[in-house]
Design a protein around this motif. Structure first.
Motif, PDB file in Angstrom:
ATOM      1  N   ASP A  25       0.844  -1.204   0.000  1.00 38.69           N
ATOM      2  CA  ASP A  25       0.000   0.000   0.000  1.00 38.69           C
ATOM      3  C   ASP A  25       0.877   1.251   0.000  1.00 38.69           C
ATOM      4  OD1 ASP A  25      -2.332   1.561   0.121  1.00 38.69           O
ATOM      5  OD2 ASP A  25      -2.263   1.624   2.308  1.00 38.69           O
ATOM      6  N   ASP A  82       0.718   6.770   4.234  1.00 39.49           N
ATOM      7  CA  ASP A  82       0.503   5.494   4.926  1.00 39.49           C
ATOM      8  C   ASP A  82       1.216   5.399   6.285  1.00 39.49           C
ATOM      9  OD1 ASP A  82      -0.913   3.050   4.725  1.00 39.49           O
ATOM     10  OD2 ASP A  82       0.919   1.970   4.268  1.00 39.49           O
ATOM     11  N   HIS A 107      -4.478   6.361   6.156  1.00 45.01           N
ATOM     12  CA  HIS A 107      -5.751   5.739   6.556  1.00 45.01           C
ATOM     13  C   HIS A 107      -5.654   5.058   7.917  1.00 45.01           C
ATOM     14  CE1 HIS A 107      -4.959   1.344   5.379  1.00 45.01           C
ATOM     15  NE2 HIS A 107      -3.819   1.965   5.239  1.00 45.01           N
ATOM     16  N   HIS A 108      -4.631   5.438   8.726  1.00 46.91           N
ATOM     17  CA  HIS A 108      -4.571   4.943  10.105  1.00 46.91           C
ATOM     18  C   HIS A 108      -5.276   5.953  11.015  1.00 46.91           C
ATOM     19  CE1 HIS A 108      -1.158   3.048   8.035  1.00 46.91           C
ATOM     20  NE2 HIS A 108      -1.463   2.013   8.785  1.00 46.91           N
ATOM     21  N   THR A 130      -4.321   3.475   1.845  1.00 50.08           N
ATOM     22  CA  THR A 130      -3.886   4.812   1.437  1.00 50.08           C
ATOM     23  C   THR A 130      -4.058   4.951  -0.076  1.00 50.08           C
ATOM     24  OG1 THR A 130      -2.365   4.959   3.287  1.00 50.08           O
ATOM     25  CG2 THR A 130      -1.953   6.443   1.450  1.00 50.08           C
ATOM     26  N   ASP A 160      -4.061  -4.046   1.202  1.00 48.36           N
ATOM     27  CA  ASP A 160      -4.439  -3.524   2.515  1.00 48.36           C
ATOM     28  C   ASP A 160      -5.872  -3.849   2.924  1.00 48.36           C
ATOM     29  OD1 ASP A 160      -2.029  -2.491   3.266  1.00 48.36           O
ATOM     30  OD2 ASP A 160      -2.923  -0.630   4.012  1.00 48.36           O
TER      31      ASP A 160
HETATM   32 MN   LIG Z   1      -1.799   1.080   4.409  1.00 48.18          MN
END
Ligand SMILES: [Mn+2]
Length: 326
Positions: A25, A82, A107-108, A130, A160
């Motif tokens: 990703d 990411d 995207h965390h 991401t 992912d």
């Molecule tokens: Mn990721």
């Protein structure tokens, strides 16, 4: 202002950086970001960099000459992809102040330390990957997506989202659009398949299993264990063996790392998110930082004590289980 609209005005060098041991990703998002920035600004130099190392399967996405290991962060624009914490971009974490502008696309679970240093903070922890976020930004800006970027984004999403197991309806829509545009799906699937495990990974997983400590808490099974490497792979293996939640730690060269994984029904019934509720606090307790996703998260620390870090993970999780019950 929208990110790409703003990025049209960039004059100097751009560095696209993702996390240590950059995965599919991270690298696939970097490729798409590089091609999109290059499309709107052909004059500038754009470099893809990774701190420390790149994972084996991600390496197959790019030519060696295109990736810089531990690049200089003395750039006009640093795009961090990411990664939610600065620890994830160590050993370059101290150099972020060299960059004139910083954008974070991730995207965390959001993290204050990266939010504070960025001009653009585009974080959505409901996104599967991401790559999905980068796709939306590129399309939103009306930039044409290169052929290799379309393949890269498809691969990033597949990797992912655990082959779409964690996909949302938005993921599926993007996926369909990419397939309609003619991306070779069979090629994407081949790129996502991991290379044959090496023997050290297998041994790490088996050692992790043999050293397990089992904690029974209100009918849930929490496991802690230690390895020298392959924490994440071992954690996935222990979930497959039957644990509801697992913390796998390593302490090598003074650096502590903990990988956490949990089953969906455990997270759903307890209301816990490992990336939001457990790992940031556990990271702090060992003098480092933590974060990640609901079901897969981690801690990194350059100094802490592994034993107490693992104990803290269990203690925090236990507190959350009991709180919910109480
Ligand atoms: Mn990721």
């Amino acid at each position: 202002m929208d990110f790409f609209e703003w990025a049209r005005g960039i004059q100097g060098k751009v560095l696209i950086l993702s996390h240590q041991n950059a995965d599919l990703d991270a690298v696939c998002s970097s490729i798409a970001m590089k091609d999109a920035l290059g499309a709107i600004n052909p004059e500038i130099e754009i470099v893809i960099g990774v701190p420390g190392s790149i994972s084996k399967n991600a390496k197959r996405m790019v030519d060696d000459f295109e990736i810089q290991i531990n690049p200089s962060l003395d750039v006009e624009l640093l795009v961090i992809l990411d990664s939610s914490t600065l620890e994830q971009i160590s050993p370059l974490d101290g150099d972020v102040k060299l960059a004139k502008h910083v954008a974070v696309i991730d995207h965390h679970a959001p993290h204050q330390e990266t939010q504070e240093i960025s001009d653009f903070y585009i974080v959505d922890d409901s996104a599967s990957s991401t790559a999905e976020l980068v796709f939306e930004l590129i399309v939103g800006a009306g930039i044409e997506i290169s052929e290799r970027s379309r393949l890269a984004i498809l691969v990033g999403i597949l990797a992912d989202s655990a082959r779409l197991r964690l996909a949302t309806s938005k993921t599926i829509q993007i996926f369909a659009r990419l397939l309609e545009s003619g991306v070779d799906y069979q090629k994407a699937l081949l790129l996502v398949e991991l290379p044959e495990d090496d023997i050290s990974a297998k041994i790490a997983c088996l050692k992790a299993a043999s050293r397990m400590k089992i904690h029974k808490i209100d009918g849930w099974i929490l496991v802690t264990t230690k390895v020298n490497s392959f924490e994440a792979k071992s954690a996935n293996g222990i979930i497959a063996l039957g644990a509801d939640c697992v913390f796998v730690g390593s302490a090598t060269k003074g650096e502590v790392q903990i990988s956490a994984r949990a089953r969906q029904n455990f997270l759903k019934e307890t209301g816990i998110s490992l990336g939001r509720d457990v790992m940031p606090a556990a990271g702090e307790s060992v003098g480092g930082s933590g974060g990640g996703h609901k079901e897969a998260a981690g801690v990194k620390s350059k100094s802490g004590n592994l034993e107490s870090g693992l104990a803290e993970c269990v203690k925090i999780t236990e507190g959350l289980i009991k709180r919910r019950k109480g």
